[in-house]
Design a protein around this motif. Structure first.
Motif, PDB file in Angstrom:
ATOM      1  N   ASP A   7      -6.109  -4.745  10.083  1.00 33.27           N
ATOM      2  CA  ASP A   7      -5.998  -3.476   9.363  1.00 33.27           C
ATOM      3  C   ASP A   7      -4.579  -3.310   8.844  1.00 33.27           C
ATOM      4  O   ASP A   7      -3.610  -3.736   9.489  1.00 33.27           O
ATOM      5  CB  ASP A   7      -6.342  -2.286  10.270  1.00 33.27           C
ATOM      6  N   PHE A   8      -4.476  -2.696   7.677  1.00 32.26           N
ATOM      7  CA  PHE A   8      -3.175  -2.384   7.090  1.00 32.26           C
ATOM      8  C   PHE A   8      -3.029  -0.870   7.040  1.00 32.26           C
ATOM      9  O   PHE A   8      -3.893  -0.179   6.499  1.00 32.26           O
ATOM     10  CB  PHE A   8      -3.062  -2.977   5.681  1.00 32.26           C
ATOM     11  N   ARG A   9      -1.969  -0.366   7.625  1.00 32.53           N
ATOM     12  CA  ARG A   9      -1.745   1.074   7.691  1.00 32.53           C
ATOM     13  C   ARG A   9      -0.648   1.472   6.715  1.00 32.53           C
ATOM     14  O   ARG A   9       0.433   0.902   6.708  1.00 32.53           O
ATOM     15  CB  ARG A   9      -1.348   1.498   9.111  1.00 32.53           C
ATOM     16  N   ASP A  10      -0.970   2.473   5.904  1.00 31.94           N
ATOM     17  CA  ASP A  10      -0.013   3.042   4.962  1.00 31.94           C
ATOM     18  C   ASP A  10       0.004   4.549   5.181  1.00 31.94           C
ATOM     19  O   ASP A  10      -0.778   5.293   4.591  1.00 31.94           O
ATOM     20  CB  ASP A  10      -0.413   2.700   3.525  1.00 31.94           C
ATOM     21  N   GLY A  11       0.893   4.998   6.054  1.00 29.57           N
ATOM     22  CA  GLY A  11       0.914   6.407   6.411  1.00 29.57           C
ATOM     23  C   GLY A  11      -0.327   6.761   7.212  1.00 29.57           C
ATOM     24  O   GLY A  11      -0.590   6.190   8.276  1.00 29.57           O
ATOM     25  N   GLU A  12      -1.117   7.690   6.685  1.00 27.27           N
ATOM     26  CA  GLU A  12      -2.358   8.083   7.349  1.00 27.27           C
ATOM     27  C   GLU A  12      -3.550   7.260   6.877  1.00 27.27           C
ATOM     28  O   GLU A  12      -4.652   7.408   7.411  1.00 27.27           O
ATOM     29  CB  GLU A  12      -2.636   9.572   7.101  1.00 27.27           C
ATOM     30  N   GLU A  13      -3.358   6.421   5.882  1.00 29.82           N
ATOM     31  CA  GLU A  13      -4.445   5.607   5.349  1.00 29.82           C
ATOM     32  C   GLU A  13      -4.523   4.279   6.099  1.00 29.82           C
ATOM     33  O   GLU A  13      -3.499   3.664   6.411  1.00 29.82           O
ATOM     34  CB  GLU A  13      -4.237   5.339   3.855  1.00 29.82           C
ATOM     35  N   THR A  14      -5.754   3.853   6.391  1.00 27.83           N
ATOM     36  CA  THR A  14      -6.007   2.567   7.037  1.00 27.83           C
ATOM     37  C   THR A  14      -6.921   1.744   6.139  1.00 27.83           C
ATOM     38  O   THR A  14      -8.020   2.190   5.791  1.00 27.83           O
ATOM     39  CB  THR A  14      -6.657   2.752   8.413  1.00 27.83           C
ATOM     40  N   VAL A  15      -6.452   0.566   5.749  1.00 31.32           N
ATOM     41  CA  VAL A  15      -7.207  -0.313   4.864  1.00 31.32           C
ATOM     42  C   VAL A  15      -7.540  -1.584   5.629  1.00 31.32           C
ATOM     43  O   VAL A  15      -6.650  -2.220   6.214  1.00 31.32           O
ATOM     44  CB  VAL A  15      -6.408  -0.650   3.590  1.00 31.32           C
ATOM     45  N   SER A  16      -8.814  -1.947   5.644  1.00 33.74           N
ATOM     46  CA  SER A  16      -9.240  -3.157   6.345  1.00 33.74           C
ATOM     47  C   SER A  16      -8.903  -4.393   5.512  1.00 33.74           C
ATOM     48  O   SER A  16      -9.060  -4.400   4.288  1.00 33.74           O
ATOM     49  CB  SER A  16     -10.742  -3.116   6.628  1.00 33.74           C
ATOM     50  N   ILE A  17      -8.448  -5.430   6.185  1.00 29.17           N
ATOM     51  CA  ILE A  17      -8.200  -6.728   5.550  1.00 29.17           C
ATOM     52  C   ILE A  17      -9.423  -7.595   5.817  1.00 29.17           C
ATOM     53  O   ILE A  17      -9.750  -7.897   6.969  1.00 29.17           O
ATOM     54  CB  ILE A  17      -6.925  -7.380   6.105  1.00 29.17           C
ATOM     55  N   VAL A  18     -10.114  -7.980   4.756  1.00 22.65           N
ATOM     56  CA  VAL A  18     -11.383  -8.690   4.862  1.00 22.65           C
ATOM     57  C   VAL A  18     -11.229 -10.072   4.248  1.00 22.65           C
ATOM     58  O   VAL A  18     -10.678 -10.219   3.148  1.00 22.65           O
ATOM     59  CB  VAL A  18     -12.506  -7.912   4.143  1.00 22.65           C
ATOM     60  N   VAL A  19     -11.705 -11.083   4.947  1.00 19.60           N
ATOM     61  CA  VAL A  19     -11.695 -12.444   4.426  1.00 19.60           C
ATOM     62  C   VAL A  19     -13.123 -12.809   4.020  1.00 19.60           C
ATOM     63  O   VAL A  19     -14.084 -12.525   4.738  1.00 19.60           O
ATOM     64  CB  VAL A  19     -11.158 -13.439   5.484  1.00 19.60           C
ATOM     65  N   ARG A  20     -13.260 -13.413   2.840  1.00 18.20           N
ATOM     66  CA  ARG A  20     -14.577 -13.794   2.350  1.00 18.20           C
ATOM     67  C   ARG A  20     -14.436 -14.879   1.294  1.00 18.20           C
ATOM     68  O   ARG A  20     -13.327 -15.199   0.842  1.00 18.20           O
ATOM     69  CB  ARG A  20     -15.313 -12.587   1.773  1.00 18.20           C
ATOM     70  N   GLU A  21     -15.563 -15.408   0.879  1.00 18.98           N
ATOM     71  CA  GLU A  21     -15.597 -16.489  -0.094  1.00 18.98           C
ATOM     72  C   GLU A  21     -15.212 -15.977  -1.483  1.00 18.98           C
ATOM     73  O   GLU A  21     -15.311 -14.778  -1.766  1.00 18.98           O
ATOM     74  CB  GLU A  21     -17.006 -17.084  -0.151  1.00 18.98           C
ATOM     75  N   PRO A  22     -14.786 -16.883  -2.381  1.00 21.74           N
ATOM     76  CA  PRO A  22     -14.538 -16.469  -3.771  1.00 21.74           C
ATOM     77  C   PRO A  22     -15.827 -15.977  -4.433  1.00 21.74           C
ATOM     78  O   PRO A  22     -16.938 -16.228  -3.951  1.00 21.74           O
ATOM     79  CB  PRO A  22     -14.017 -17.749  -4.441  1.00 21.74           C
ATOM     80  N   ASP A  23     -15.671 -15.282  -5.551  1.00 19.48           N
ATOM     81  CA  ASP A  23     -16.833 -14.708  -6.234  1.00 19.48           C
ATOM     82  C   ASP A  23     -17.854 -15.767  -6.627  1.00 19.48           C
ATOM     83  O   ASP A  23     -19.063 -15.530  -6.596  1.00 19.48           O
ATOM     84  CB  ASP A  23     -16.378 -13.947  -7.486  1.00 19.48           C
ATOM     85  N   ALA A  24     -17.388 -16.945  -7.021  1.00 21.96           N
ATOM     86  CA  ALA A  24     -18.307 -17.974  -7.522  1.00 21.96           C
ATOM     87  C   ALA A  24     -19.261 -18.472  -6.446  1.00 21.96           C
ATOM     88  O   ALA A  24     -20.391 -18.877  -6.742  1.00 21.96           O
ATOM     89  CB  ALA A  24     -17.509 -19.144  -8.099  1.00 21.96           C
ATOM     90  N   THR A  25     -18.838 -18.457  -5.198  1.00 31.05           N
ATOM     91  CA  THR A  25     -19.675 -18.982  -4.106  1.00 31.05           C
ATOM     92  C   THR A  25     -20.115 -17.894  -3.142  1.00 31.05           C
ATOM     93  O   THR A  25     -20.598 -18.205  -2.058  1.00 31.05           O
ATOM     94  CB  THR A  25     -18.902 -20.067  -3.337  1.00 31.05           C
ATOM     95  N   ARG A  26     -19.933 -16.646  -3.532  1.00 33.92           N
ATOM     96  CA  ARG A  26     -20.266 -15.553  -2.622  1.00 33.92           C
ATOM     97  C   ARG A  26     -21.722 -15.137  -2.805  1.00 33.92           C
ATOM     98  O   ARG A  26     -22.039 -14.056  -3.285  1.00 33.92           O
ATOM     99  CB  ARG A  26     -19.343 -14.365  -2.856  1.00 33.92           C
TER     100      ARG A  26
END
Length: 347
Positions: free
Chosen positions: A299-318
């Motif tokens: 997770d990435f925290r920016d003040g009160e905001e929490t943004v999840s860091i997600v790993v996934r395949e590129p668009d072409a193979t997703r």
């Protein structure tokens, strides 16, 4: 006692009508005090004997102008029973006739200035296209003098800012605009303009423009349910019902909650081979989900905001077909096997 379940019901309806439990409870307690203490005291003060001024003689408490008028009216009514009966029946008939002028609405419309615009695109539409269409509608009304501000929600509805709000759950082909008008007259003008814009400029969008309503959320003013064991037959009958409604000039914005049929793919796992290789169904699902939808790793925290860091395949193979061919599944033996050895995709 009959309102106790209402007060403690842990549901949407209970949340809305819980105040009724408190109001009735407080009213009953207050009425008990009034009946036990205040009413006897009031009766004593009204009915106690009073003497004439300057003398000790008592007089009739009912010998006043008001009581004499009431006595005269009651006596006249008793002597003219037929006239009183006819007048009573006439008043009752007039009251029944007057019911046609009373609006048929248990809960009145809200006087709040907000407008909700629901947008459904065809099932399977990419969420980026939904965002583009919602942004186009937002830009179309951004300079309208009747509006105060616009808030757009992509993929889900607005959070519950109003208790009876018909909150929409997450749906990738759905968007909602919350428009704050400058007043009630401006709200009505904007509703007419928005319905016209959706009908003329957004032909692929199923739109719904509505006010906020008091009472439990219903979603649509007129609803019909089609139930049956055969999905294809249910959809066919539902389409016939929709066609009948669409042929009526008094109806608009005909909508069904099944949307359009979309072809799907099903992942079938060979359980015997998976067990032989030391692979569980849950592990296959987790690896394929990480490849297609992504897996949160931090997770990435920016003040009160929490943004999840997600790993996934590129668009072409997703996609599921590519993932089955390219993803490797860890086994209990510490090795990796291709997902295609233990699973296959079927339409």
């Amino acid at each position: 006692a009959g309102f106790i379940p209402v007060g403690f019901a842990d549901s949407t309806a209970g949340e809305y009508v819980r105040s009724l439990f408190y109001v009735v409870g407080i009213a009953l307690v207050v009425s008990w005090f009034v009946a036990v203490y205040f009413t006897p005291w009031l009766g004593y003060m009204i009915l106690k004997q009073r003497s004439h001024a300057g003398s000790g003689d008592h007089h009739d408490a009912y010998d006043t102008r008001m009581y004499r008028s009431v006595r005269h009216a009651v006596g006249w009514s008793v002597r003219h029973k037929a006239i009183v009966l006819i007048a009573t029946l006439g008043a009752f008939a007039a009251s029944l006739w007057s019911f046609q002028f009373i609006p048929q609405s248990f809960f009145p419309q809200s006087s709040r200035p907000e407008i909700l615009v629901d947008m459904w695109l065809p099932e399977g539409t990419a969420i980026k296209e939904v965002e583009r269409q919602a942004k186009a509608l937002e830009d179309r009304i951004l300079n309208d003098p009747d509006k105060s501000f616009v808030a757009t929600y992509i993929g889900e509805g607005a959070p519950r800012f109003f208790l009876p709000l018909d909150q929409q759950l997450r749906n990738p082909n759905y968007a909602q605009l919350l428009i704050m008008s400058n007043g009630l007259e401006e709200r009505e003008r904007m509703i007419v303009k928005l319905r016209k814009i959706l009908a003329e400029e957004f032909p692929t969008v199923r739109g719904k423009v509505d006010r906020l309503f008091l009472g439990p959320p219903t979603g649509w003013a007129v609803q019909m349910r089609v139930v049956g064991p055969d999905k294809a037959e249910v959809r066919r009958i539902a389409d016939q019902v929709k066609a009948r409604y669409e042929s009526q000039p008094d109806f608009g914005a005909i909508h069904d909650d099944w949307m359009e049929p979309v072809a799907g793919m099903k992942l079938v796992i060979d359980q015997d081979r998976a067990r032989a290789l030391g692979v569980s169904s849950q592990r296959v699902r987790q690896m394929l989900q990480a490849a297609t939808s992504g897996a949160p790793i931090s997770d990435f925290r920016d003040g009160e905001e929490t943004v999840s860091i997600v790993v996934r395949e590129p668009d072409a193979t997703r996609n599921l077909l590519a993932a089955v061919q390219s993803v490797y599944i860890p086994t209990d033996l510490g090795t990796f096997v291709p997902a295609s050895q233990v699973a296959r995709v079927e339409p």
